[in-house]
Scaffold this motif. Structure first.
Motif, PDB file in Angstrom:
ATOM      1  N   LEU A   1       0.874  -1.198   0.022  1.00 24.14           N
ATOM      2  CA  LEU A   1       0.161  -0.030  -0.234  1.00 24.14           C
ATOM      3  C   LEU A   1       0.691   1.236   0.035  1.00 24.14           C
ATOM      4  N   ALA A   2       2.030   1.374   0.721  1.00 22.16           N
ATOM      5  CA  ALA A   2       2.696   2.439   0.617  1.00 22.16           C
ATOM      6  C   ALA A   2       3.423   2.715  -0.607  1.00 22.16           C
ATOM      7  N   ALA A   3       3.503   1.598  -1.229  1.00 17.93           N
ATOM      8  CA  ALA A   3       4.162   1.829  -2.828  1.00 17.93           C
ATOM      9  C   ALA A   3       3.098   2.918  -3.552  1.00 17.93           C
TER      10      ALA A   3
ATOM     11  N   ASP B   1       7.073  11.758  -2.976  1.00 15.27           N
ATOM     12  CA  ASP B   1       7.949  12.485  -2.422  1.00 15.27           C
ATOM     13  C   ASP B   1       7.651  13.773  -2.783  1.00 15.27           C
ATOM     14  N   ALA B   2       8.586  14.770  -2.126  1.00 14.60           N
ATOM     15  CA  ALA B   2       8.186  16.270  -2.308  1.00 14.60           C
ATOM     16  C   ALA B   2       7.728  16.451  -3.466  1.00 14.60           C
TER      17      ALA B   2
ATOM     18  N   LEU C   1      -5.870  14.713  -1.013  1.00 19.66           N
ATOM     19  CA  LEU C   1      -5.507  14.931   0.359  1.00 19.66           C
ATOM     20  C   LEU C   1      -4.145  14.354   0.529  1.00 19.66           C
ATOM     21  N   LEU C   2      -3.299  15.146   1.050  1.00 21.55           N
ATOM     22  CA  LEU C   2      -1.729  14.866   1.457  1.00 21.55           C
ATOM     23  C   LEU C   2      -1.649  14.916   3.029  1.00 21.55           C
ATOM     24  N   PHE C   3      -1.223  13.751   3.587  1.00 23.82           N
ATOM     25  CA  PHE C   3      -1.067  13.625   5.037  1.00 23.82           C
ATOM     26  C   PHE C   3       0.333  13.989   5.415  1.00 23.82           C
ATOM     27  N   LEU C   4       0.622  14.662   6.374  1.00 23.30           N
ATOM     28  CA  LEU C   4       2.084  14.825   6.724  1.00 23.30           C
ATOM     29  C   LEU C   4       2.286  14.490   8.349  1.00 23.30           C
ATOM     30  N   CYS C   5       3.646  14.207   8.593  1.00 19.23           N
ATOM     31  CA  CYS C   5       3.825  14.103   9.925  1.00 19.23           C
ATOM     32  C   CYS C   5       5.315  14.226  10.033  1.00 19.23           C
ATOM     33  N   ARG C   6       5.946  13.852  11.031  1.00 14.72           N
ATOM     34  CA  ARG C   6       7.261  14.067  11.335  1.00 14.72           C
ATOM     35  C   ARG C   6       8.211  13.242  10.450  1.00 14.72           C
TER      36      ARG C   6
ATOM     37  N   GLY D   1     -12.632   4.302   1.447  1.00 15.55           N
ATOM     38  CA  GLY D   1     -13.375   4.503   0.325  1.00 15.55           C
ATOM     39  C   GLY D   1     -13.036   5.815  -0.464  1.00 15.55           C
ATOM     40  N   ARG D   2     -12.089   6.505   0.088  1.00 15.48           N
ATOM     41  CA  ARG D   2     -11.439   7.638  -0.681  1.00 15.48           C
ATOM     42  C   ARG D   2     -10.123   7.405  -1.235  1.00 15.48           C
ATOM     43  N   GLN D   3     -10.127   7.621  -2.573  1.00 17.23           N
ATOM     44  CA  GLN D   3      -9.035   7.127  -3.172  1.00 17.23           C
ATOM     45  C   GLN D   3      -7.821   8.014  -3.300  1.00 17.23           C
ATOM     46  N   ARG D   4      -8.042   9.364  -3.523  1.00 14.60           N
ATOM     47  CA  ARG D   4      -7.111  10.124  -3.910  1.00 14.60           C
ATOM     48  C   ARG D   4      -6.412  10.877  -2.395  1.00 14.60           C
ATOM     49  N   CYS D   5      -5.941   9.955  -1.657  1.00  9.71           N
ATOM     50  CA  CYS D   5      -5.265  10.139  -0.509  1.00  9.71           C
ATOM     51  C   CYS D   5      -3.789   9.821  -0.640  1.00  9.71           C
ATOM     52  N   PHE D   6      -2.919  10.642  -0.036  1.00 17.05           N
ATOM     53  CA  PHE D   6      -1.528  10.390  -0.005  1.00 17.05           C
ATOM     54  C   PHE D   6      -0.706  10.693   1.353  1.00 17.05           C
ATOM     55  N   SER D   7       0.423  10.097   1.567  1.00 16.06           N
ATOM     56  CA  SER D   7       1.492  10.273   2.438  1.00 16.06           C
ATOM     57  C   SER D   7       2.596  10.998   1.900  1.00 16.06           C
ATOM     58  N   LEU D   8       3.134  11.907   2.746  1.00  8.82           N
ATOM     59  CA  LEU D   8       4.575  12.484   2.184  1.00  8.82           C
ATOM     60  C   LEU D   8       5.534  11.626   2.763  1.00  8.82           C
ATOM     61  N   ALA D   9       6.362  11.192   2.010  1.00  9.24           N
ATOM     62  CA  ALA D   9       7.224   9.945   2.262  1.00  9.24           C
ATOM     63  C   ALA D   9       8.528  10.958   2.851  1.00  9.24           C
TER      64      ALA D   9
END
Length: 488
Positions: free
Chosen positions: A390-392, A397-398, A451-456, A472-480
């Motif tokens: 899922l992470a893939a 990246d920025a 939606l781009l989620f951020l953390c430390r 069910g929301r597909q356009r969600c991402f994590s800032l690597a």
């Protein structure tokens, strides 16, 4: 159901020990220093537990006093030894195992400074199995006044070569010897009657007694200076009214050890470890064990391992979500996000040491508990592989984040105190723990809005993005890489 696999940090309290503590508070509450009937009843209990401890530890002679735990015992032993070194000017070295619990070197430095001795305090190197370098020790013993070694290590389970160390100490009788017996209680025979161990501290909460009760053995003839003075309890060795509830509870544990019907045998525990090690290997192909699994070299109750490419905190989160309570090493150092100094001392690479986790079970854990733990470990392996896949999909990246169109809504999932300390310009802040409460509102946002989620570090933001995807929301991402990757 929670499966507790962190027994090297602390253990649950044996039911018989809880009952004994309650009975002492209700019925045997007298002060054992009093000479009336209630005091004599308490004294009888105290003396009976001390006699049981002597039998279990094989310490028919010498001092054996009740303490609050191993840290107090270590302080008392170090103070006693260093006070004696004032009369031995040729003994300028204080040595401790490089993998020793921090309580030992910290006590050495503290009391050396308080007493103004100016000793050279140095760690004894260890090999890859965690055993002390006896050749190194042999060279330095003629100048050593105190040598401190563990019987078994709390992070790796490595068993010290006490016979080898004892042979060196016997050849240098002017040097005093402290052996930390905390992890040995109920697992190893320290042979206190035959080995020239001068000091040995123990802690009850590592073996199913409550916190706040321990023991200190001092060999007959070894120097002794009380750490605590006052009313002269414990024969003047440790003043302060005795913790009768804790002593009674410890007595119940010692009675169970003597009876041999409550705790699993060493052979049974070794079989448990083999099953757990097999399950870890199945769950995480490529796993590296950071200490030997040979029962002659390590306690059968401990596994220390690293999964390449997966940091310790992520593994702990995975285990915690599965109800497996497994730690990243010593509980005393859990708050410090640093590689284990114990593993570094044994030659484990820094990245591998930073990724290490420790699984430690107890002698009360039966076949059903071990089987359930093995099943959950395998399930954690499956969950990790799913998360990695899922992470893939979710991690950007920025540069990838900047290419999102339309412009993404940034959501910081750090805790409020982290945001306050290092704010970042985001649309909103939703601590990860509160994200589920906000799901209806987030799911109602326009579907085309990324939606781009951020953390430390990127760990929590990946969990947040995965939660939204599962909802069910597909356009969600994590800032690597987390917020650090935004730096120019």
């Amino acid at each position: 159901m929670e499966l507790y696999l962190d027994c090297n940090a602390t253990t649950p309290v044996l039911p018989a020990a809880r009952d004994a503590a309650l009975a002492a508070m209700a019925d045997t509450f007298g002060n054992p220093s009093s000479v009336h009937a209630s005091g004599l009843k308490a004294r009888e209990l105290l003396d009976g537990v001390r006699a049981a401890a002597r039998r279990v530890l094989g310490a028919s002679a010498g001092r054996l006093m009740f303490t609050s735990g191993a840290t107090e015992g270590i302080q008392t032993a170090v103070l006693s030894a260093l006070c004696a070194l004032r009369e031995r000017p040729g003994r300028r070295l204080a040595l401790y195992g490089a993998t020793e619990h921090k309580a030992v070197p910290e006590a050495l430095r503290h009391w050396d400074a308080v007493l103004g001795l100016g000793l050279e305090i140095a760690p004894i190197p260890v090999d890859a199995s965690g055993r002390h370098d006896l050749a190194w020790l042999r060279e330095r013993l003629p100048a050593a006044g105190l040598v401190c070694t563990m019987a078994a290590n709390n992070e790796t389970g490595a068993i010290s070569d006490l016979d080898g160390i004892a042979a060196l100490m016997d050849a240098h009788p002017a040097a005093l010897w402290l052996v930390d017996g905390v992890q040995a209680l109920g697992k190893l025979n320290l042979k206190l009657d035959t080995r020239r161990i001068d000091y040995a501290p123990f802690s009850g909460h590592k073996l199913y007694a409550p916190k706040g009760i321990g023991l200190l053995y001092v060999r007959e003839g070894a120097p002794f200076t009380p750490l605590m003075c006052g009313g002269g309890q414990e024969g003047g060795q440790r003043s302060g009214t005795e913790n009768m509830a804790g002593i009674a509870a410890l007595g119940a544990v010692l009675a169970a050890l003597e009876a041999g019907e409550v705790f699993a045998s060493g052979a049974a525990m070794q079989q448990h470890r083999e099953r757990l090690a097999g399950a870890v290997g199945q769950a995480f192909p490529g796993v590296v064990f950071n200490a030997p699994l040979d029962p002659a070299l390590s306690l059968p109750t401990t596994l220390n391992f690293s999964v390449p490419g997966v940091d310790s905190r992520r593994l702990q989160d995975l285990f915690d979500a599965a109800g497996l309570r497994i730690s990243g090493g010593s509980a005393c150092g859990a708050a410090k996000a640093l590689p284990s100094y114990v593993l570094i001392a044994t030659g484990v690479p820094e990245a591998q040491a930073a990724a290490a986790v420790r699984l430690s079970f107890g002698a009360l854990d039966g076949d059903a508990t071990i089987a359930a733990a093995c099943e959950r470990l395998r399930a954690c392996g499956e969950a990790l592989r799913e998360l990695q896949a899922l992470a893939a999909e979710l991690e950007l990246d920025a540069a990838g984040a900047r290419q999102l169109a339309p412009a993404p809504r940034l959501i910081d999932v750090r805790d409020a105190d982290e945001v306050a300390e290092a704010p970042t310009p985001v649309a909103e802040t939703i601590p990860l723990a509160e994200l589920e409460q906000q799901l209806p509102r987030l799911l109602a946002l326009p579907a085309e809005l990324p939606l781009l989620f951020l953390c430390r570090s990127g760990r929590r933001s990946l969990q947040a993005a995965a939660l939204l995807r599962r909802s069910g929301r597909q356009r969600c991402f994590s800032l690597a890489g987390g917020l650090a990757s935004l730096a120019p």
